[in-house]
Design a protein around this motif. Sequence first.
Motif, short mmCIF file in Angstrom:
data_model
loop_
_atom_site.label_atom_id
_atom_site.label_comp_id
_atom_site.label_asym_id
_atom_site.label_seq_id
_atom_site.Cartn_x
_atom_site.Cartn_y
_atom_site.Cartn_z
N ASP A 95 0.84 -1.18 0.00
CA ASP A 95 0.00 0.00 0.00
C ASP A 95 0.89 1.24 0.00
O ASP A 95 1.87 1.31 0.74
N LYS A 96 0.57 2.18 -0.85
CA LYS A 96 1.28 3.47 -1.01
C LYS A 96 2.66 3.33 -1.66
O LYS A 96 3.43 4.29 -1.69
N GLY B 52 -0.56 10.73 -8.23
CA GLY B 52 0.76 10.79 -7.60
C GLY B 52 1.55 9.54 -7.93
O GLY B 52 2.69 9.40 -7.50
N ASN B 53 0.94 8.61 -8.70
CA ASN B 53 1.63 7.44 -9.23
C ASN B 53 2.05 6.43 -8.16
O ASN B 53 3.19 6.02 -8.08
N TYR B 54 1.09 6.05 -7.33
CA TYR B 54 1.35 5.00 -6.35
C TYR B 54 0.15 4.08 -6.22
O TYR B 54 -0.94 4.38 -6.72
N PHE B 55 0.35 2.94 -5.55
CA PHE B 55 -0.70 1.95 -5.38
C PHE B 55 -1.51 2.21 -4.12
O PHE B 55 -0.97 2.68 -3.11
N GLY B 56 -2.78 1.87 -4.17
CA GLY B 56 -3.63 1.82 -3.00
C GLY B 56 -4.20 0.41 -2.89
O GLY B 56 -4.71 -0.12 -3.87
N ILE C 181 -11.76 -2.31 -10.80
CA ILE C 181 -11.21 -1.29 -9.90
C ILE C 181 -9.81 -0.87 -10.37
O ILE C 181 -9.50 0.32 -10.49
N THR C 182 -8.96 -1.84 -10.67
CA THR C 182 -7.60 -1.52 -11.13
C THR C 182 -7.64 -0.78 -12.47
O THR C 182 -6.97 0.25 -12.63
N LEU C 183 -8.43 -1.27 -13.42
CA LEU C 183 -8.48 -0.63 -14.74
C LEU C 183 -9.10 0.76 -14.67
O LEU C 183 -8.58 1.70 -15.29
N ASN C 184 -10.19 0.92 -13.91
CA ASN C 184 -10.83 2.24 -13.80
C ASN C 184 -9.91 3.27 -13.19
O ASN C 184 -9.82 4.40 -13.67
N THR C 185 -9.21 2.90 -12.12
CA THR C 185 -8.34 3.87 -11.45
C THR C 185 -7.11 4.17 -12.31
O THR C 185 -6.64 5.31 -12.35
#
Length: 177
Positions: free
Chosen positions: A71-72, A94-98, A114-118
């Motif tokens: 995360d982050k 900001g180019n990071y993962f949640g 979720i991954t594709l939409n974000t």
Amino acid sequence: MGQYNLHNRYKAVVIGGSAGSFQGIVKILSSLPANFPLPIIMCLHRLKHVRNGFVEALSIKSIAEVTEPYDKENIKKGKVYLAPANYHMSIELGNYFGLSTERMYNNSRPAIDITLNTAAYVYRDKLIGILLSGANRDGGLGMKSIKDRKGLTIVQEPSECMIDTMPKAALNLTTID
């Protein structure tokens, strides 16, 4: 992808897949050039209780090491990321993962949509989206989102899929490149 000037035109590749997608993933990862410039972000439906083996199996076939992000964690060029089992993975401004353990979506966690939409929201027209074989409609709306934001969309040829529900869902929702 050779015809596209990747590092100038695009910022990331996102791949979704489920049942029957492993061979397609292996084919993509094993054919990458050693200096592939973009991050590859994969969201694959997988068994939620099996934590070991999948990343290692993909890493053996891939030119680049496959890792599960924290995360982050910042998204870096040339890296290959796989959504951790039983976590939704989003791409944040900001180019990071949640990562989250929110309720299942499309009967899945991680949910491809979720991954594709974000990713579509963050990278807009600088994103390449790929959807492979799968047994439910997860990913169809995500591919539409990528297309709506002018990203490049690719689906596995339905006749070549083990299970063609996912690619057909995308094809029914939008025009695939």
